[in-house]
Design an enzyme around this catalytic site. Sequence first.
Site, short mmCIF file in Angstrom:
data_model
loop_
_atom_site.label_atom_id
_atom_site.label_comp_id
_atom_site.label_asym_id
_atom_site.label_seq_id
_atom_site.Cartn_x
_atom_site.Cartn_y
_atom_site.Cartn_z
CB VAL A 161 128.19 -48.24 65.58
CG1 VAL A 161 127.32 -49.49 65.52
CG2 VAL A 161 128.57 -47.92 67.00
CB SER A 162 129.86 -44.42 62.05
OG SER A 162 130.13 -45.38 61.06
CB THR A 163 127.80 -41.76 65.68
OG1 THR A 163 126.55 -42.46 65.73
CG2 THR A 163 128.05 -41.26 64.26
#
Length: 165
Positions: A8-10
């Site tokens: 996931v990006s964050t």
Amino acid sequence: MIIAYARVSTEQQSLNRQIDLLTGFGYDKMFTEKFTGTKANRPEFDKVLLLLRKSDVLVVESLSRLSRSTKDLLNILDELDKRDVKLVSLKENIDTSTPTGKLLVTVLSAICQFERDLTVQRTREGLKASRARGKVGGRPKTDCRLIEKAAKLYETKSYSVKEIT
């Protein structure tokens, strides 16, 4: 060996959905990370690439978890192909051990890049149109004198924040 990779990006995003899907598929080893896909060096994905050997399978929830650009995705796929590593993407139902799977990966990645490019183009056109009508994006400029005046009024304890603003 089947190696699963989830990203996931964050930090605020959850890996649970991806992990559940990958667990349903089955794997020998899983790597997860919370790191933007736009960066070339992702620590856990780099470990995946080091671990993969001939005839291994890399399984991901979707192609977007590997990369966000067509060029990068195609480079990764090319490297996997040269090393005789199969890629399985669950969301797109793609298996690169088949000719159809290889074709689908190429077509889908091109479409994803096209969609991203269109979004960037529309954003730029929208900003240009707004500027032509006198609108300026970003934070409004503040007058330092007004901020100082507001702070002084607040320090007097005679006015509430609502009255000052």
